[in-house]
Design an enzyme around this catalytic site. Structure first.
Site, PDB file in Angstrom:
ATOM      1  N   HIS A  57       0.847  -1.188   0.000  1.00 53.74           N
ATOM      2  CA  HIS A  57       0.000   0.000   0.000  1.00 53.74           C
ATOM      3  C   HIS A  57       0.888   1.245   0.000  1.00 53.74           C
ATOM      4  O   HIS A  57       2.100   1.155   0.194  1.00 53.74           O
ATOM      5  CB  HIS A  57      -0.937   0.009   1.225  1.00 53.74           C
TER       6      HIS A  57
HETATM    7  C1  T46 Z   1       2.507   0.757   6.946  1.00 57.26           C
HETATM    8  C2  T46 Z   1       3.335  -0.447   7.210  1.00 57.26           C
HETATM    9  C3  T46 Z   1       4.805  -0.149   7.363  1.00 57.26           C
HETATM   10  C4  T46 Z   1      -4.701  -0.634  13.409  1.00 57.26           C
HETATM   11  O1  T46 Z   1      -5.784  -0.943  13.949  1.00 57.26           O
HETATM   12  N1  T46 Z   1      -3.982   0.416  13.883  1.00 57.26           N
HETATM   13  C5  T46 Z   1      -2.788   0.791  13.367  1.00 57.26           C
HETATM   14  O2  T46 Z   1      -2.169   1.761  13.844  1.00 57.26           O
HETATM   15  C6  T46 Z   1      -2.261   0.040  12.252  1.00 57.26           C
HETATM   16  C7  T46 Z   1      -0.916   0.400  11.639  1.00 57.26           C
HETATM   17  C8  T46 Z   1      -2.998  -1.012  11.791  1.00 57.26           C
HETATM   18  N2  T46 Z   1      -4.186  -1.343  12.350  1.00 57.26           N
HETATM   19  C9  T46 Z   1      -4.935  -2.505  11.842  1.00 57.26           C
HETATM   20  C10 T46 Z   1      -5.407  -2.414  10.414  1.00 57.26           C
HETATM   21  C11 T46 Z   1      -5.422  -3.860   9.964  1.00 57.26           C
HETATM   22  O3  T46 Z   1      -6.648  -4.453  10.348  1.00 57.26           O
HETATM   23  O4  T46 Z   1      -4.042  -3.635  11.887  1.00 57.26           O
HETATM   24  C12 T46 Z   1      -4.310  -4.512  10.804  1.00 57.26           C
HETATM   25  C13 T46 Z   1      -3.050  -4.775  10.006  1.00 57.26           C
HETATM   26  O5  T46 Z   1      -2.701  -3.591   9.271  1.00 57.26           O
HETATM   27  P1  T46 Z   1      -2.004  -3.651   7.831  1.00 57.26           P
HETATM   28  O6  T46 Z   1      -2.503  -4.821   7.090  1.00 57.26           O
HETATM   29  O7  T46 Z   1      -2.141  -2.302   7.207  1.00 57.26           O
HETATM   30  O8  T46 Z   1      -0.477  -3.924   8.267  1.00 57.26           O
HETATM   31  P2  T46 Z   1       0.819  -3.830   7.349  1.00 57.26           P
HETATM   32  O9  T46 Z   1       1.901  -4.488   8.150  1.00 57.26           O
HETATM   33  O10 T46 Z   1       0.569  -4.303   5.980  1.00 57.26           O
HETATM   34  O11 T46 Z   1       1.120  -2.243   7.259  1.00 57.26           O
HETATM   35  C14 T46 Z   1       1.505  -1.517   8.397  1.00 57.26           C
HETATM   36  C15 T46 Z   1       0.735  -0.189   8.469  1.00 57.26           C
HETATM   37  O12 T46 Z   1      -0.672  -0.447   8.438  1.00 57.26           O
HETATM   38  C16 T46 Z   1       1.079   0.730   7.312  1.00 57.26           C
HETATM   39  O13 T46 Z   1       0.608   2.034   7.578  1.00 57.26           O
HETATM   40  O14 T46 Z   1       2.960   1.678   6.274  1.00 57.26           O
HETATM   41  O15 T46 Z   1       2.901  -1.228   8.329  1.00 57.26           O
END
Ligand code: T46
Length: 134
Positions: A51
């Site tokens: 993303h």
């Molecule tokens: C990024 C990379 C480096 C939350 O509830 N609160 C939060 O602060 C974050 C970051 C995520 N979430 C929830 C949203 C999803 O349901 O945690 C779950 C996993 O998030 P995501 O699939 O976006 O995780 P990554 O590891 O793909 O990405 C994360 C960050 O979301 C993103 O901003 O830049 O790490």
């Protein structure tokens, strides 16, 4: 690449007594800190991310182990390995990023300029390309 850069942090201390690294809002990093989160327990064959953000600025620091980060602005591509607690990767808006090749003990600390807001994410690559501002 615009909105992607390495930031080196100072290591305070010496071998034997251990080290300390301090990160100060708007001083050692180019934004005010509103949120900190960390990613851990990721299996080696798992990739995360896929993303870009519209406004969010972040610093990624692998405080234990190592992880690779692939980034693109839609034209240029970069791969950076984070493997020391003194190296941070600044990722600003409109940089598509993927995290992969997490080592067994990897802990990826992320310092963010804003609170969590799902509407700031661009999670579809074609949409990212159509949004691209530079
Ligand atoms: C990024 C990379 C480096 C939350 O509830 N609160 C939060 O602060 C974050 C970051 C995520 N979430 C929830 C949203 C999803 O349901 O945690 C779950 C996993 O998030 P995501 O699939 O976006 O995780 P990554 O590891 O793909 O990405 C994360 C960050 O979301 C993103 O901003 O830049 O790490």
């Amino acid at each position: 690449m615009k909105n992607l850069k390495i930031i080196e942090f100072d290591e305070i201390g010496k071998e034997g007594t251990g080290y300390l690294t301090a990160i100060e809002s708007n001083i050692s990093i180019p934004f005010g800190i509103k949120r900190v989160y960390y990613i851990y327990g990721v299996k080696n064959n798992i990739s995360r991310g896929f993303h870009a953000h519209k406004k969010l600025e972040q610093i990624l620091i692998c405080i234990s182990g190592s992880v690779k980060i692939k980034s693109t602005d839609g034209i240029n591509e970069d791969m950076i390995e984070l493997n020391t607690p003194t190296k941070g990767l600044y990722i600003g808006p409109f940089v598509w990023h993927e995290m992969y090749d997490f080592s067994d003990n990897a802990v990826l600390l992320v310092i963010a300029s804003d609170y969590y807001d799902e509407s700031d994410y661009i999670r579809n690559y074609s949409e990212f390309i159509s949004y691209r501002k530079f």
